[in-house]
Design an enzyme around this catalytic site. Sequence first.
Site, mmCIF file in Angstrom:
data_model
loop_
_atom_site.group_PDB
_atom_site.id
_atom_site.type_symbol
_atom_site.label_atom_id
_atom_site.label_comp_id
_atom_site.label_asym_id
_atom_site.label_seq_id
_atom_site.Cartn_x
_atom_site.Cartn_y
_atom_site.Cartn_z
ATOM 1 C CG ASP A 12 -2.012 0.807 1.072
ATOM 2 O OD1 ASP A 12 -2.424 1.507 0.026
ATOM 3 O OD2 ASP A 12 -2.567 1.164 2.349
ATOM 4 C CG HIS A 29 -0.571 2.199 -9.132
ATOM 5 N ND1 HIS A 29 -0.621 1.767 -7.866
ATOM 6 C CD2 HIS A 29 -1.470 3.060 -9.423
ATOM 7 C CE1 HIS A 29 -1.753 2.051 -7.395
ATOM 8 N NE2 HIS A 29 -2.364 3.098 -8.324
ATOM 9 C CG LEU A 122 8.901 -17.268 -4.178
ATOM 10 C CD1 LEU A 122 8.707 -17.237 -2.712
ATOM 11 C CD2 LEU A 122 9.637 -16.041 -4.503
#
Length: 224
Positions: A12, A29, A122
């Site tokens: 965030d 962003h 991962l």
Amino acid sequence: MNPLNHVAIIMDGNGRWGIKHKNSRNQGHKAGLNTVEKIIRETINQKIKYLTLYAFSTENWKRPKKEINYLFNLLESFLQNKIEDLNKKNIKLNVIGSKNFSKKLNRLISASEKKTSKNTTLQINLALNYGSKIEIINALKKLRKNNIKLNETNLSKYLQTKNTPDPEILIRTGDTKRLSNFLLWQLAYAEIFFEKKLWPDFDEKDYIKIINKFKKIKRNFGNI
Ligand code: IPE
Ligand code: IPE
Ligand code: MG
């Protein structure tokens, strides 16, 4: 030292960062993507097996169309440009959330998931159009439909995070202390770290600090 298998992150603060530095939420962003790459790299360094990243919530559709379009274009080009690299790093990509985007993006997501499905270093769960409440409701509906006994183990198996251990750590950047409909069931016993920094300013050092702090926490799980 506490074992650590799964880190979940609410990324965030992009919008505020963008306004502050570039007078544009969208540029925030874009900048946030660099942090995503840094954190993926460090997650592998730390030998953590699962990373769940909150990228777009079911509530984020309330945002202006221009911002939503920018975000999805960014995601499209990220997948197009980086999936080869993720695959080389032996990363498995798994999208959680309702996958009802444009045909092009749906296809891109499926292809990326398929390409990386056997990878083992991962697993990245990318939460896209994700909401925890609807995830739980859908799981309950499936259990009922298949006449499966309702208990914790079975419910977990029908969540989109099935086959993923619950996160031991939740990080939320951007100086906001709420869960925003993220992994409500799975975070029942997570250690929660709220970070002042905005996501584009968050880096490996901040991440390592949190991991080291986590390792020393006395985790009781109700015991003493
Ligand atoms: C989080 O950053 C990223 C998404 C929700 C896509 P925000 O866009 O919420 O950034 P702030 O909180 O407005 O600064
Ligand atoms: C949560 O951030 C969702 C993501 C980071 C993708 P928001 O910025 O949308 O959360 P609220 O609306 O402030 O709670
Ligand atoms: Mg926000």
